[in-house]
Scaffold this motif. Structure first.
Motif, PDB file in Angstrom:
ATOM      1  N   PHE A  24       0.738  -1.275  -0.083  1.00 54.57           N
ATOM      2  CA  PHE A  24      -0.029  -0.015   0.092  1.00 54.57           C
ATOM      3  C   PHE A  24       0.834   1.234  -0.064  1.00 54.57           C
ATOM      4  O   PHE A  24       0.436   2.241  -0.604  1.00 54.57           O
ATOM      5  CB  PHE A  24      -0.979  -0.012   1.230  1.00 54.57           C
ATOM      6  N   GLU A  25       1.823   1.374   0.596  1.00 56.09           N
ATOM      7  CA  GLU A  25       3.052   2.465   0.468  1.00 56.09           C
ATOM      8  C   GLU A  25       3.581   2.437  -0.703  1.00 56.09           C
ATOM      9  O   GLU A  25       3.554   3.542  -1.101  1.00 56.09           O
ATOM     10  CB  GLU A  25       4.044   2.215   1.775  1.00 56.09           C
ATOM     11  N   GLN A  26       3.970   1.481  -1.495  1.00 56.78           N
ATOM     12  CA  GLN A  26       4.143   1.628  -2.921  1.00 56.78           C
ATOM     13  C   GLN A  26       3.169   2.361  -3.708  1.00 56.78           C
ATOM     14  O   GLN A  26       3.518   3.153  -4.520  1.00 56.78           O
ATOM     15  CB  GLN A  26       4.637   0.137  -3.172  1.00 56.78           C
ATOM     16  N   VAL A  27       1.913   1.832  -3.665  1.00 57.41           N
ATOM     17  CA  VAL A  27       0.790   2.636  -4.380  1.00 57.41           C
ATOM     18  C   VAL A  27       0.798   3.994  -4.007  1.00 57.41           C
ATOM     19  O   VAL A  27       0.571   4.776  -4.919  1.00 57.41           O
ATOM     20  CB  VAL A  27      -0.599   1.880  -3.905  1.00 57.41           C
ATOM     21  N   VAL A  28       0.774   4.493  -2.887  1.00 55.08           N
ATOM     22  CA  VAL A  28       0.833   5.925  -2.411  1.00 55.08           C
ATOM     23  C   VAL A  28       1.939   6.507  -3.070  1.00 55.08           C
ATOM     24  O   VAL A  28       1.988   7.609  -3.581  1.00 55.08           O
ATOM     25  CB  VAL A  28       0.867   5.998  -1.061  1.00 55.08           C
ATOM     26  N   TYR A  38      -5.542   4.903   1.478  1.00 55.48           N
ATOM     27  CA  TYR A  38      -5.241   5.395   2.418  1.00 55.48           C
ATOM     28  C   TYR A  38      -5.795   4.604   3.678  1.00 55.48           C
ATOM     29  O   TYR A  38      -5.476   4.387   4.665  1.00 55.48           O
ATOM     30  CB  TYR A  38      -5.525   6.839   2.819  1.00 55.48           C
ATOM     31  N   TYR A  39      -7.180   4.427   3.594  1.00 54.47           N
ATOM     32  CA  TYR A  39      -7.904   3.580   4.663  1.00 54.47           C
ATOM     33  C   TYR A  39      -7.463   2.174   4.798  1.00 54.47           C
ATOM     34  O   TYR A  39      -7.161   1.852   5.859  1.00 54.47           O
ATOM     35  CB  TYR A  39      -9.344   3.296   4.174  1.00 54.47           C
ATOM     36  N   ASN A  40      -7.088   1.394   3.602  1.00 57.33           N
ATOM     37  CA  ASN A  40      -6.316   0.076   3.856  1.00 57.33           C
ATOM     38  C   ASN A  40      -5.023   0.093   4.444  1.00 57.33           C
ATOM     39  O   ASN A  40      -4.621  -0.703   5.041  1.00 57.33           O
ATOM     40  CB  ASN A  40      -6.378  -0.559   2.452  1.00 57.33           C
ATOM     41  N   LEU A  41      -4.349   1.104   3.976  1.00 54.78           N
ATOM     42  CA  LEU A  41      -2.759   1.386   4.525  1.00 54.78           C
ATOM     43  C   LEU A  41      -3.062   1.591   6.198  1.00 54.78           C
ATOM     44  O   LEU A  41      -2.341   1.102   6.926  1.00 54.78           O
ATOM     45  CB  LEU A  41      -2.275   2.510   3.805  1.00 54.78           C
ATOM     46  N   GLY A  42      -4.047   2.234   6.386  1.00 58.20           N
ATOM     47  CA  GLY A  42      -4.161   2.752   7.920  1.00 58.20           C
ATOM     48  C   GLY A  42      -4.714   1.341   8.637  1.00 58.20           C
ATOM     49  O   GLY A  42      -4.069   1.005   9.832  1.00 58.20           O
ATOM     50  N   ASP A  43      -5.560   0.499   7.917  1.00 60.25           N
ATOM     51  CA  ASP A  43      -5.874  -0.843   8.718  1.00 60.25           C
ATOM     52  C   ASP A  43      -4.785  -1.720   8.591  1.00 60.25           C
ATOM     53  O   ASP A  43      -4.713  -2.504   9.732  1.00 60.25           O
ATOM     54  CB  ASP A  43      -7.106  -1.534   7.803  1.00 60.25           C
TER      55      ASP A  43
END
Length: 244
Positions: A24-28, A38-43
């Motif tokens: 998810f950090e790569q996607v950002v 961002y929601y899934n990264l937070g989870d």
């Protein structure tokens, strides 16, 4: 980015939270930081912090709580009506030692609650639609030969005109809140000192935990003056906070 996103989703499903965070950090980093990302990264950060407790015997020992909270905030900036992000944010904040905010007036709370039901773009779309309806009603009033129809068009046009003004103000207010957001989240593994002045030898006025939300007042060198929800101010090293 789509393949990396899918890898992250699969890793999260398989409870491989380190891998999910990485994906998810790569996607950002690739520039696809949507509300869902961002929601899934937070989870993923929250789950990683709950499970990776070996050697510390406490959750969030590597600062995952702060990372989870800031990503929930970022999701809500893009999509204020995301209920799951709001719920998880509120749940995460209960793990911090944040203070109670200064109470707002009832009307102010109601206004902000209404404003946050959608983004500025959403309010802008409604505003434009209502404006078009208002103009059509005005035309109907001017061109219709039937008295009853003219009266109905006149009074409904007044109502839609008021709705147009309100939705426009909501759109502008939401946009201003987005552009002028000075909030930041404390980033540390446990707690970090806040000083009375921008000097590490000055008095420590508070020790907020990771995930505490503050407003950045100003910056001075490697220090930032911050304000807590209860109004107390102090100085913290800029590296110990991350802007939303």
């Amino acid at each position: 980015a789509e393949s990396v996103w899918q890898q992250g989703v699969e890793a999260y499903t398989d409870k491989e939270y380190d891998r999910a965070v990485e994906c998810f950090e790569q996607v950002v980093a690739l520039g696809y930081g949507s509300a869902d990302v961002y929601y899934n990264l937070g989870d993923a950060y929250f789950k990683r912090g709950q499970h990776n407790i070996s050697g510390t015997n406490r959750p969030f020992a590597a600062g995952e709580l702060g990372k989870a909270i800031i990503n929930y905030y970022r999701a809500l900036r893009l999509e204020p009506s995301m209920k799951d992000a709001r719920y998880n944010l509120d749940l995460s904040l209960k793990h911090t030692n944040d203070t109670e905010a200064v109470p707002q007036a009832l009307l102010a709370r109601a206004w902000y609650a209404l404003r946050d039901t959608m983004s500025s773009n959403g309010w802008a779309v409604i505003s434009v639609v209502v404006l078009v309806v208002t103009l059509l009603l005005v035309l109907l009033y001017l061109l219709s030969s039937r008295v009853v129809l003219r009266k109905v068009a006149f009074f409904v046009a007044i109502v839609t005109a008021v709705v147009f003004v309100v939705t426009t103000i909501l759109a502008l207010s939401q946009r201003a809140a987005y552009l002028n957001d000075e909030r930041a989240v404390v980033m540390c593994n446990d707690t970090t000192p806040v000083h009375a002045s921008p000097d590490s030898s000055s008095k420590i006025v508070r020790q907020p935990s990771q995930g505490v939300t503050v407003d950045v007042v100003r910056e001075h060198g490697e220090w930032s003056e911050i304000e807590f929800a209860d109004g107390e101010k102090g100085w913290i090293r800029t590296t110990a906070i991350e802007r939303i």
